[in-house]
Write an enzyme that holds these catalytic residues in place. Structure first.
Site, mmCIF file in Angstrom:
data_model
loop_
_atom_site.group_PDB
_atom_site.id
_atom_site.type_symbol
_atom_site.label_atom_id
_atom_site.label_comp_id
_atom_site.label_asym_id
_atom_site.label_seq_id
_atom_site.Cartn_x
_atom_site.Cartn_y
_atom_site.Cartn_z
ATOM 1 N N SER A 181 -2.637 -1.024 5.457
ATOM 2 C CA SER A 181 -1.840 -0.509 4.381
ATOM 3 C C SER A 181 -2.306 -1.087 3.179
ATOM 4 O O SER A 181 -3.115 -1.886 3.002
ATOM 5 C CB SER A 181 -0.397 -1.154 4.690
ATOM 6 N N HIS A 194 -0.882 -2.046 -11.299
ATOM 7 C CA HIS A 194 -1.421 -1.683 -12.373
ATOM 8 C C HIS A 194 -0.432 -1.799 -13.577
ATOM 9 O O HIS A 194 0.781 -1.716 -13.475
ATOM 10 C CB HIS A 194 -1.594 0.190 -12.521
ATOM 11 N N CYS A 196 2.936 0.201 7.189
ATOM 12 C CA CYS A 196 3.176 1.272 8.150
ATOM 13 C C CYS A 196 3.561 0.007 9.266
ATOM 14 O O CYS A 196 3.536 -1.103 9.081
ATOM 15 C CB CYS A 196 1.828 2.034 8.934
#
Length: 206
Positions: free
Chosen positions: A56, A61, A84
């Site tokens: 995962s 950002h 997950c």
């Protein structure tokens, strides 16, 4: 915090400002298999393919911006957590909210894919959730005005949050409000609140 193991971190700073960070994570620790043993594992795919499918990720950002005419600076951080198995990004909400000390938040949560129960029946969602707010402590929710827009049939949850308290001193750099005239205080406050409303509602205000 969410029960994940950090496998790799990639980061990039931008000039003059901003950054991107990607963290590769897994539900459990990954045991590296020596290449000489790979041929002994029947059906094993090349290492890069197996490793990528099992992971995962978390990405961050940042987008610092300065309004050339209004003189208002905004700092935006986009955080994407894809997991997950039993690890869940919902467990990190409280930490993320307070770490960034943010005024405006837009939180999206979507359950994708499916798993199976013990009778091999498909499960398209395996936990109870009616709102992202279910996973935010009451003490934190008391600080924000919150709006939910959910599509329950598609397991899509969306919550927008705006900080209730407003103290002008928290938005001034190099000055305090006691140094400003009443007209300056009103003008700056109006511009700031318009900026916050535009971000919260996602549209330009007249």
């Amino acid at each position: 915090m969410i029960g994940a193991h950090v496998l790799n971190i990639a980061k990039q700073d931008y000039v003059p400002q901003g950054a991107s960070v990607t963290v590769l994570i897994s539900e459990g620790p990954v045991v590296e298999v020596p290449k000489e043993q790979l041929k002994e594992l029947p059906g094993t795919l090349p290492e890069s393919v197996v490793m990528q499918l099992d992971k995962s990720h978390i990405t961050v950002h940042t987008y610092p911006e300065y309004h050339p005419s209004e003189g208002i600076s905004t700092f935006r951080a986009d955080i994407d957590v894809s997991t997950c198995g039993e690890i869940s990004p919902l467990k990190a909400l409280h930490y993320l909210i307070h770490s960034f000390d943010t005024d405006i938040m837009t939180i999206d949560y979507r359950v994708r894919g499916f798993t199976h129960d013990i009778n091999e029946k498909k499960l398209f969602i395996d936990h109870d959730i009616s709102s992202i707010q279910n996973y935010i402590p009451e003490s934190t929710k008391a600080l924000y005005d919150m709006i939910d827009v959910n599509v329950y049939e598609e397991h899509i949850f969306h919550t927008k949050c705006r900080l209730k308290a407003f103290d002008l001193d928290n938005y001034l750099f190099g000055h305090t409000k006691v140094e400003l005239s009443p007209d300056q205080i009103r003008g700056i406050t109006s511009r700031l609140k318009t900026e916050m409303d535009e971000i919260f509602y996602g549209k330009n205000m007249a």
